[in-house]
Every structure is written in C-alpha cells, then in structure tokens.
Design an enzyme around this catalytic site. Structure first.
Site, PDB file in Angstrom:
ATOM      1  N   GLU A  33       0.834  -1.187  -0.087  1.00  0.00           N
ATOM      2  CA  GLU A  33      -0.031  -0.244   0.003  1.00  0.00           C
ATOM      3  C   GLU A  33       0.916   1.314   0.037  1.00  0.00           C
ATOM      4  O   GLU A  33       0.532   2.237  -0.661  1.00  0.00           O
ATOM      5  CB  GLU A  33      -0.950  -0.008   1.234  1.00  0.00           C
ATOM      6  CG  GLU A  33      -1.970  -1.050   1.145  1.00  0.00           C
ATOM      7  CD  GLU A  33      -1.629  -2.561   1.609  1.00  0.00           C
ATOM      8  OE1 GLU A  33      -0.284  -2.537   2.149  1.00  0.00           O
ATOM      9  OE2 GLU A  33      -2.218  -3.366   1.563  1.00  0.00           O
ATOM     10  N   HIS A  83     -11.476  -4.788   8.141  1.00  0.00           N
ATOM     11  CA  HIS A  83     -11.923  -4.958   6.578  1.00  0.00           C
ATOM     12  C   HIS A  83     -13.341  -4.338   6.611  1.00  0.00           C
ATOM     13  O   HIS A  83     -14.027  -4.484   5.730  1.00  0.00           O
ATOM     14  CB  HIS A  83     -11.998  -6.108   6.082  1.00  0.00           C
ATOM     15  CG  HIS A  83     -10.436  -6.840   5.819  1.00  0.00           C
ATOM     16  ND1 HIS A  83     -10.109  -7.977   6.831  1.00  0.00           N
ATOM     17  CD2 HIS A  83     -10.121  -7.193   4.717  1.00  0.00           C
ATOM     18  CE1 HIS A  83      -9.188  -8.629   6.265  1.00  0.00           C
ATOM     19  NE2 HIS A  83      -8.966  -7.936   5.127  1.00  0.00           N
TER      20      HIS A  83
END
Lengths: 415, 329
Positions: free
Chosen positions: B61, B130
């Site tokens: 990321e 998540h």
C-alpha cells in the site's frame, strides 16, 4: 551536466512482467534440482556459500518415492505416518468447511489445498513453546499441534463456543497455548512481530524460537523488508518462511519477485542464509525446518526458507480463479501432490498400502465429520448463536471503562 | 442520455471516460488488471487501455500511494487503489505527510492531481480490519479532499470530479452499495466537490448522513412522513471540504438536527458537523444536535453482533422521534 539531451535517445520503457497471465505455473517453476542433489551445509556455513543454493531446490523424495541425499531426515516410520495423517486431516477438514460455506454456515473460508506439507512438516520439526506467526493458510500448524478440530470449527462457524466470540474473520484462529499467534487481515504485519518475539525470547534468556510466515505476494510489503533488517542486525532466533504458492489472489508471483531469480535471493542482501525447498516434499520440509530451527537454537541467527508449492484452490471463497488462471495448472505442476508423494514413499518402504490408506482416509473423514457435527450443534453464523450484543464491549480495553459500560447498557436497551 | 447502471459500473464508466479523454490518467493497484479488482470496480479497463495504463502492482500500500504521489507530481493524473479502506493506515505517511502537504511545502509549485480509491464501510461480515469507516482520520488532514457517494449518479459525477481535480482526493466506495442501481447519464459530467445534495425537503428535522446511511435515513424519512413527521435529508457527498452552508441553512429552517454515520461516534465526523451547527445556528435550535453512530469498539465479524454495531433504521427512527418530541422554544 556535460551534454544536452540527444534527439536519438530512446524513449523510456517499463518492464511489465509478461506474459503476466495465462501462463501455466509449470513453466514458471524454475531451478528444479534433482532429489538428493543438494548438499546439506553445516549449521554455521558461511552465508556466501549458502547463497550458492538460492537458485537450486532442496528435495529429498525422488520420482520413485525414495528418500535420497544429505537432506533425508532421520525420522521414524511412525513419524512419517503421523505426517501423512496430519496432512490428510487438514485436507479433509478443509473439504468439510468448504461444504459448510456452501451450506451457509460460514460466510468465508480459505483452504490450504496442495500446501499441507509445509505447515504440517514444520510443526513436526519445532517444539512446544516455540511461536508461529502465521498467515491464513497454515491451519496445518494447529492441526499438527493437536489443537481440537471442534474449537477450530467453532471459530469458523462463529457460534456460541467460538473462542474469539464472533469478532474475528473465519480462519483467523489464535491460540497462544498452541504456539499460534493471532492472524492479521493486513498483510505482513506478523513478520516483524515474529522477529520482535524472537528478540524478546533471547533478551530474557529463553530457549523458544519464533517462526514467521508470509506468502510470496506479501513480501512486497515494507514490513517484510524491515523484518529482515532487524533479524539480520540482531541475529534473532527466527525462521523466516516464505510460502511461494505462485498466486496472490489473481496476481502471479512474478510481480512480488521483481527481477530477482527467486525469493530466496532476498536473504543474501541481508546476509541471512536462505534456501529454496520443495514444499510438496514432506521430508524436505521437515529437514529444512529442523536445520533452520537448530541454527536458531544454537544462536546462529535467522534462516530464510522459500517453499515452492502451488495454491491449488481459490484465494478464498470470495474469488473465482477460473477468471484469472488456467485450469490445467495443477495437473502440470512439476512438484506433484504432497500427500501422494509421502504415501508413495511409505509404500516404497513397504510400510503402507492401498488398504491402509483407504482405512486412514475413512478414519480422518469420520474424525472431521464427528467434530463438525459437534461444532454445528453449537450453532453457526446462519443461526447467529453467538454471545449477546453486550460482548461487543469486552476486551476493547483491559478493563471496561465507565463510558463503555454506559454504551453497553444503551445497546442492550435497543436490542 | 440516462439509463440504469450500478454503483460499480458508474465508477468504472467515470474512469473509462476520463482515461479516453486524457492520456495522463492511469490506474495502479492490487488485482485491478486482468481480474478487474476484487470488487470488479476496474473490470475491463486493462483490456481497453493495456497493462501500462492499468497497472497490476505488488502488494504494498505504501508503494502504491507513493508511486501515485511521485507520478502526480510529475504531470500524470494517477488513480491508485487501496483494496480496503482499513489498509490506508499502512500508507498513512504517504497520504498525510506527503500527498497532502506537497503543494504547501514546495512553495505552491507542486501539483498533486492524485485520486486514491478505496472500499469503505461495514455490513458485509468483514470484521475489524476490513470494515472500518475512517473518514474522520483523513478529513482531519489539510490538503486532502474526501468524497463518499451514496448512489450511482453521485458516484460517476464525483469520481469524474476527483480525476480532474488538481489536489489529492480520496474516493471512498461503500462496499455495501456496489450493486445499487440508479439513473446515470452516459455522457461525462462532474458534481463539484464540496456541494451537498438535499435528497428530501422537510420542515421538522434535518438528518445529515453519508455513504450507505443516506439511504437508510431516506427510507426512514419516507416512513415517518406517514406519521406526519417531515424530515429533510442532506447528503454532503463531499466530506472534505464540507458544504456547511447547506446544512446550517437547513437547520435554521427545521430547528433540529440528527447526524448519522457508520464510524464510531467518539470524534467521528458527526462531532464536527454538530459543532458547526451550534456555532452557526445556536439561536435556531430547539434541541441538542443528536448523533447516531457506532459504539466505541472495533467492528465485530458475525452478523449477529454487527447488526447491533451498525446504525440501523430502527435507531435512526428512534433518534428522529426523540428529537421531534422535545418541545420547541
């Protein structure tokens, strides 16, 4: 600056790994050595010499099922049979829970089909008290440590006996007593934690070592590289496992590997001895894990192991691999199936046969089915038999603070 | 011409049309190429634009955002994808200390036309890592613009605006809305960043909500109309910069306000909205501003718990009924 730019300079281009998709894994498994070909280095062998092995593959089992060469481990037939049983149990367990997913009893599952030897073999080489920092495809570690199948299933089903109280994604098990650190959904975070755990073990004069686990795709995360720096600097007693199963969801291994030849290459830049091992060869897995564990226990520092295997199934129940990978891949994978290969070895030794195999299969299936029936009797995500809403506020902090107690009371009023 | 398409298709169409119109636009992220992204938001784009403009990346990321910052600063208009909003934390330095501050720190000479897209929100049994709604964290950072569409029409217009924007933007796609259908014009259009939408006019109370909660609030409002409670529903659409003017004007009219969001209540963006309402409309208020939000705990996995965690229609309705029941001044 000496000159102006030249009109004839070529335009710059990027290398995109190509062909990125549609290429079979068999073509992409490189540097396959013959069984027995690799010498086993001394535990304190110089890193430069171990580095010569990074474009080779440690293998023990040959095509006839013989265990050959330096790396063939000295373990009893009973231990080999136990390894076979553990792998078959994992496979049967996975199959049952995939069925539970289709039945709507869990909303998510991840199987380890084709990779069972790596977790099962390494667990057999380690000791109680050592700590694994797994990813989501190492259920074999728990099963080989005799963690109760029912408890694992309770977690996946998120029922009232789920040890994680319905808070965590299915398959994200956690058991300190079984040397299994909590799994994270964010990738690679556990790798540096494993190094930290190993450092702490050494700092307090302990004898326990750590094993870090990561998939090849997640080695692109910064935490992986930072973990290698720290492991190298402090010579931490840790095994650094990279499971190269060739796929990160839909992304082939080429993307994380970059222009390096292998993932074992990553070790050399950090002066960490690194080897590449046939991950579908149970005996090679055991031997390499044992070698790395002994190095750690003798204060010889970290060892990096790249395990070559194949993710035979989907990434999870949330993706359809037929969209991004060729169907013939499994059949053509050159390292075969880990269960079949250990079975062939035991048969070669005249210590196993078809009849016993069929009987063992029935035995593990029964064990799994009985465990599932028990877990299912405690409910599932479908029936929603988890603790009440008030449990949402437990364990946010060590002690429940006043403002959370008030929120808990309000939730109860509404529900 | 308008026709019905999904939230995902609206996103995809905005990206496709901008890539056709502007060669400097490219995309990068995990699994977005041949696979089209795990939520299919980038489906078919690599087929049309090739592997150099729809780039599959390794899993990092930090590197994905970092490459976006670098490429944006050198004249490209990158769109970079972070699979789950929870994972922006891994790349927070690149977002907070790099992308957001680059123009300022370079004396105004750097331009960072970067769009970060990410999947946010809960309700899908995806658990604590998540499912989060972290908009308050990013709205707190000067230099970033943040959008969170609640329907397909806004999705296309806001995504187009993000791509054309010369500042770094973060587009939060709500994971529960991906399949939502709605009327969307075929031709490209922009919804200016920082403009709220009043979805329903009402006289009794103002409800401010964003993301999926807009739709929940709207349905509750329709239901309450049958009981004679007239609810005005405002969707800010852009969370940073926030269209405070529309909100304040509405509260001055209705004299009551309820704010609904999925994020935890403490220091959620609702606190900022409530503060602005009391600063600008204190003398008009008949009741304290109410907030409906998540409790102060991580998002649980199992639906049996998550249903209590997420603000529900019942909780929104109760909050509206409570605030309307208070006697006016």
């Amino acid at each position: 600056m000496t000159t102006d730019r030249d009109d004839t300079d070529q335009p710059l281009r990027l290398r995109i790994p190509e062909p990125a998709r549609g290429q079979h894994a068999p073509d992409r498994v490189r540097y396959i050595s013959a069984a027995g070909e690799m010498q086993k280095p001394a535990l304190d062998e110089k890193v430069e010499r171990v580095a010569l092995m990074r474009k080779q593959l440690v293998r023990v089992l040959d095509d006839e099922g013989r265990a050959v060469g330096d790396w063939a481990p000295d373990i009893s037939v009973d231990e080999k049979r136990r390894g076979l049983r553990n792998m078959m149990l994992v496979r049967s367990y996975d199959a049952r829970l995939l069925r539970a997913h289709r039945q709507g009893k869990t909303s998510f599952y991840m199987q380890s089909l084709g990779e069972e030897a790596i977790a099962c073999g390494q667990q057999q080489a380690l000791l109680p008290g050592d700590m694994h920092f797994p990813t989501y495809r190492q259920q074999g570690l728990l099963i080989s440590a005799d963690y109760p199948l029912v408890t694992m299933m309770n977690q996946v089903l998120s029922n009232e006996h789920d040890p994680l109280h319905g808070r965590q994604l299915p398959v994200m098990y956690s058991s300190k007593a079984h040397g299994f650190f909590t799994i994270s959904g964010n990738l690679a975070t556990q790798y540096i934690q494993a190094v930290g755990w190993a450092m702490a073990s050494a700092l307090r004069g302990g004898t326990e070592i750590a094993a870090a686990w990561i998939g090849e795709g997640a080695t692109a995360e910064s935490d992986f590289h930072a973990a290698l720096v720290f492991a190298s600097t402090y010579q931490a007693p840790v095994i650094l496992n990279i499971v190269n199963n060739h796929w990160a969801i839909s992304t082939p291994e080429d993307f994380a590997r970059g222009a390096s030849a292998t993932f074992a290459d990553r070790g050399y830049g950090f002066s960490i001895p690194a080897i590449r091992v046939d991950g579908n060869d149970y005996l090679a897995v055991y031997a390499a894990s044992q070698w790395a564990a002994e190095r750690a226990r003798k204060n010889l520092g970290p060892t990096l192991i790249e395990w070559i295997t194949l993710r035979v199934g989907a990434h999870s129940t949330s993706d359809d691999p037929s969209v991004y990978r060729p169907p013939e891949e499994t059949e053509q994978f050159p390292l075969g199936d880990p269960i079949q290969r250990l079975r062939q070895h035991l048969e070669f030794l005249d210590e196993w046969d078809e009849e016993r195999h069929v009987a063992l299969q029935a035995e593990v299936d029964t064990q799994v089915n009985e465990a599932f029936a028990e877990a299912d009797s405690h409910g599932s995500v479908k029936t929603g038999d988890v603790g009440s809403a008030r449990t949402m506020f437990d364990d946010v902090f060590a002690e429940l603070p006043r403002h959370l107690r008030e929120q808990r009371d309000r939730v109860e009023e509404l529900s | 011409m308008s026709r019905k398409i999904s939230y995902v298709q609206a996103f995809n169409e905005a990206v496709r049309q901008e890539m056709r119109a502007d060669e400097t636009v490219f995309c990068a992220g995990e699994d977005i190429g041949g696979f089209g992204g795990v939520f299919q938001t980038y489906a078919g784009l690599q087929e049309e634009f090739g592997e150099e403009r729809v780039v599959d990346t390794p899993i990092s990321e930090q590197a994905i955002i970092g490459l976006g910052v670098g490429a944006a600063a050198t004249g490209s208009r990158p769109i970079v994808d972070i699979m789950f909003m929870d994972f922006i934390c891994v790349a927070f330095d690149q977002i907070v200390n790099q992308a957001a501050k680059m123009k300022y720190m370079f004396g105004g000479s750097a331009t960072v036309p970067l769009t970060i897209t990410t999947g946010g929100g809960g309700g899908l049994s995806a658990a604590a890592q998540h499912s989060q709604s972290l908009e308050a964290l990013i709205c707190h950072i000067p230099g970033l613009k943040v959008v969170h569409p609640s329907n397909p029409y806004d999705m296309k217009g806001l995504m187009t605006a993000c791509i054309r924007e010369d500042n770094p933007t973060i587009m939060i796609k709500h994971k529960r809305l991906l399949g939502m259908q709605g009327e969307v014009p075929e031709e490209p259009y922009m919804i200016p960043l920082g403009t709220a939408a009043t979805l329903r006019e009402g006289a009794d109370v103002t409800v401010v909500a964003w993301g999926r909660m807009v739709n929940e609030a709207f349905d509750v409002a329709e239901k309450l109309a049958e009981d004679g409670i007239d609810v005005e529903v405002i969707d800010p659409r852009t969370l940073q910069p926030l269209d405070s003017e529309t909100i304040v004007e509405s509260v001055r009219k209705t004299n009551r306000a309820v704010i609904v969001h999925e994020a935890v209540r403490f220091a959620g963006l609702g606190a900022e909205v409530a503060a602005q309402i009391q600063e600008e409309a204190f003398d008009y208020l008949d009741a304290p501003v109410a907030r409906v939000a998540a409790p102060f705990s991580p998002v649980p996995f199992t639906p049996a718990l998550e249903q209590h965690y997420q603000p529900s229609a019942a909780r929104i309705e109760q909050a509206i009924r409570d605030i309307v029941a208070r006697p006016g001044a």
